[in-house]
Design an enzyme around this catalytic site. Sequence first.
Site, PDB file in Angstrom:
ATOM      1  N   CYS A   1      37.365 144.028  -4.433  1.00  0.00           N
ATOM      2  CA  CYS A   1      38.434 143.367  -5.022  1.00  0.00           C
ATOM      3  C   CYS A   1      38.872 142.608  -6.516  1.00  0.00           C
ATOM      4  O   CYS A   1      38.380 141.242  -5.878  1.00  0.00           O
ATOM      5  CB  CYS A   1      39.373 143.049  -4.293  1.00  0.00           C
ATOM      6  SG  CYS A   1      41.306 142.735  -4.372  1.00  0.00           S
TER       7      CYS A   1
ATOM      8  N   LYS B   1      31.704 147.964  -0.405  1.00  0.00           N
ATOM      9  CA  LYS B   1      31.755 148.638  -2.229  1.00  0.00           C
ATOM     10  C   LYS B   1      31.927 147.763  -3.152  1.00  0.00           C
ATOM     11  O   LYS B   1      32.514 146.818  -3.326  1.00  0.00           O
ATOM     12  CB  LYS B   1      33.299 149.198  -1.685  1.00  0.00           C
ATOM     13  CG  LYS B   1      34.413 149.894  -3.388  1.00  0.00           C
ATOM     14  CD  LYS B   1      35.195 150.636  -2.839  1.00  0.00           C
ATOM     15  CE  LYS B   1      36.048 151.790  -3.408  1.00  0.00           C
ATOM     16  NZ  LYS B   1      36.991 150.731  -4.470  1.00  0.00           N
TER      17      LYS B   1
ATOM     18  N   GLY C   1      35.612 155.357  -9.986  1.00  0.00           N
ATOM     19  CA  GLY C   1      36.738 155.750 -10.658  1.00  0.00           C
ATOM     20  C   GLY C   1      36.973 156.499 -12.709  1.00  0.00           C
ATOM     21  O   GLY C   1      35.650 157.318 -12.821  1.00  0.00           O
TER      22      GLY C   1
ATOM     23  N   ARG D   1      43.502 156.725  -7.551  1.00  0.00           N
ATOM     24  CA  ARG D   1      44.860 156.637  -8.173  1.00  0.00           C
ATOM     25  C   ARG D   1      45.185 158.381  -8.291  1.00  0.00           C
ATOM     26  O   ARG D   1      46.536 158.624  -8.068  1.00  0.00           O
ATOM     27  CB  ARG D   1      45.284 155.821  -9.362  1.00  0.00           C
ATOM     28  CG  ARG D   1      44.791 154.073  -9.616  1.00  0.00           C
ATOM     29  CD  ARG D   1      44.387 153.830 -10.564  1.00  0.00           C
ATOM     30  NE  ARG D   1      43.209 154.277 -10.850  1.00  0.00           N
ATOM     31  CZ  ARG D   1      42.896 154.166 -12.127  1.00  0.00           C
ATOM     32  NH1 ARG D   1      43.664 152.830 -13.199  1.00  0.00           N
ATOM     33  NH2 ARG D   1      41.751 154.096 -12.245  1.00  0.00           N
TER      34      ARG D   1
HETATM   35  C1  LIG Z   1      46.892 150.299  -5.439  1.00  0.00           C
HETATM   36  C2  LIG Z   1      45.672 150.072  -5.737  1.00  0.00           C
HETATM   37  C3  LIG Z   1      44.707 149.084  -3.897  1.00  0.00           C
HETATM   38  C4  LIG Z   1      43.929 149.452  -3.634  1.00  0.00           C
HETATM   39  N1  LIG Z   1      43.829 149.020  -2.636  1.00  0.00           N
HETATM   40  C5  LIG Z   1      41.739 148.174  -2.362  1.00  0.00           C
HETATM   41  C6  LIG Z   1      41.410 148.469  -1.440  1.00  0.00           C
HETATM   42  O1  LIG Z   1      41.926 147.766  -0.879  1.00  0.00           O
HETATM   43  N2  LIG Z   1      39.670 147.839  -0.965  1.00  0.00           N
HETATM   44  C7  LIG Z   1      38.924 148.922  -2.117  1.00  0.00           C
HETATM   45  O2  LIG Z   1      38.198 148.556  -1.877  1.00  0.00           O
HETATM   46  N3  LIG Z   1      39.505 149.255  -3.955  1.00  0.00           N
HETATM   47  C8  LIG Z   1      41.327 149.357  -3.728  1.00  0.00           C
HETATM   48  N4  LIG Z   1      41.505 148.986  -4.760  1.00  0.00           N
HETATM   49  C9  LIG Z   1      40.310 150.411  -5.832  1.00  0.00           C
HETATM   50  C10 LIG Z   1      39.978 151.528  -6.086  1.00  0.00           C
HETATM   51  O3  LIG Z   1      39.353 151.952  -3.963  1.00  0.00           O
HETATM   52  C11 LIG Z   1      38.808 152.166  -6.606  1.00  0.00           C
HETATM   53  O4  LIG Z   1      38.482 151.748  -6.196  1.00  0.00           O
HETATM   54  C12 LIG Z   1      39.776 152.013  -7.983  1.00  0.00           C
HETATM   55  O5  LIG Z   1      41.360 152.510  -8.213  1.00  0.00           O
HETATM   56  C13 LIG Z   1      39.018 153.262  -8.955  1.00  0.00           C
HETATM   57  O6  LIG Z   1      38.823 154.287  -8.739  1.00  0.00           O
HETATM   58  P1  LIG Z   1      40.240 155.670  -9.669  1.00  0.00           P
HETATM   59  O7  LIG Z   1      39.887 155.542 -10.636  1.00  0.00           O
HETATM   60  O8  LIG Z   1      40.082 156.421  -8.495  1.00  0.00           O
HETATM   61  O9  LIG Z   1      41.493 154.776  -9.343  1.00  0.00           O
HETATM   62  C14 LIG Z   1      42.944 149.563  -5.045  1.00  0.00           C
HETATM   63  C15 LIG Z   1      43.165 150.455  -6.119  1.00  0.00           C
HETATM   64  C16 LIG Z   1      44.603 150.849  -5.831  1.00  0.00           C
HETATM   65  C17 LIG Z   1      45.116 151.528  -7.061  1.00  0.00           C
END
Ligand SMILES: Cc1cc2nc3c(=O)[nH]c(=O)nc-3n(C[C@H](O)[C@H](O)[C@H](O)COP(=O)(O)O)c2cc1C
Length: 339
Positions: free
Chosen positions: A112, A151, A213, A237
């Site tokens: 995070c 993670k 990602g 996302r």
């Molecule tokens: C709105 C939002 C909330 C997120 N909350 C968390 C979370 O609670 N725990 C976590 O490990 N990652 C969190 N992430 C990160 C996502 O798990 C992920 O690693 C990141 O969005 C990249 O992946 P993507 O490109 O497929 O979105 C969050 C991302 C977004 C956009």
Amino acid sequence: METQTRQPVFYVRDVPVYGDLMLAPMDGYSDLPFRALCAEFGSAMSYTEFVSVDGLSRRGEPDEITARKLQFDAREYPKVIQIYGHDEERLVESARRLQDLSPDIIDLNLGCYVRKIAERGAGSGMLREPGKIARVFARLTRALHVPVTAKIRLGWDERTRNYLEVAHILEENGASLIAVHARTKAQGYTGSADWNAIAEIKQAVKIPVIGNGDVKTVADIARIKAQTGCDGVMIGRAAIGNPWIFARQDREQIPPAERIALMRRHLARHLEFYGARAGLILFRKHAYRYVQGGRGAAALRHALMLCDDLRAFERLLDEYAAELNAYAPICQDSPIVLE
Ligand SMILES: Cc1cc2nc3c(=O)[nH]c(=O)nc-3n(C[C@H](O)[C@H](O)[C@H](O)COP(=O)(O)O)c2cc1C
């Protein structure tokens, strides 16, 4: 379903995972209604939104908001509770008590990037203290009977990309899986995810590695797998308003009527889970992402975001459905933009 095979694709220690795609934990999005829907489409692991161990009492009892985040649906497997915190003692004790809720796996968030979390030494803040990661994982894996996973991001910033060191530490201290969002903390969401780093981690450890990602389309799934050799692909996302991606279908392939029908089904589950008023308000951000393409989509999104009356909301959906049906060929061809 295409991604669901009878044979496990990989194991998290002794917990089988029956697919290679999984919904990312996302605070404010990956709640029970959305996770269960994604599981139906093939999401093969079910991570809760992150849960602060500070939201649990010393005896491990959650406050009301946290308790809701910790609920699971029978369709979800394996059930993964993701926690974060900076206090070692509290992390271990909370994780131990959370096992009473029967998760299959407990995951520690080391990614995070939110300042008030990271700068206190939780989330990605822990990447700056590899010794602490070693201690916490050694203690967690000794104290818990369920597998413990992590993670991570690639490091704190460009100068301290210590992902290989962290991956080795995790494996040596008993972690059963590493999910990698291939950016540094400093990057936030800027730049692009460095999938080569995921490939390096996959080469460096024997435990399963999940790549994450910037996976936006079905074609991206094949690309990240080929480039990294990762065991699973985590999608965040791009899954919002688009659970079909877990069945390896891009949104443009889904007939408009089906899109609206699923949106209504998702809304119904939200209302059931959160109650009528909160359910609608919290659903609006999902609705925003379901409504893409077609005439009047921008205006409709705006109207939905402001709407706090269920009947009016449903009327807007009826109008959109009629619009999409009238212009179905246009909608199916229109590009989907990931915002
Ligand atoms: C709105 C939002 C909330 C997120 N909350 C968390 C979370 O609670 N725990 C976590 O490990 N990652 C969190 N992430 C990160 C996502 O798990 C992920 O690693 C990141 O969005 C990249 O992946 P993507 O490109 O497929 O979105 C969050 C991302 C977004 C956009």
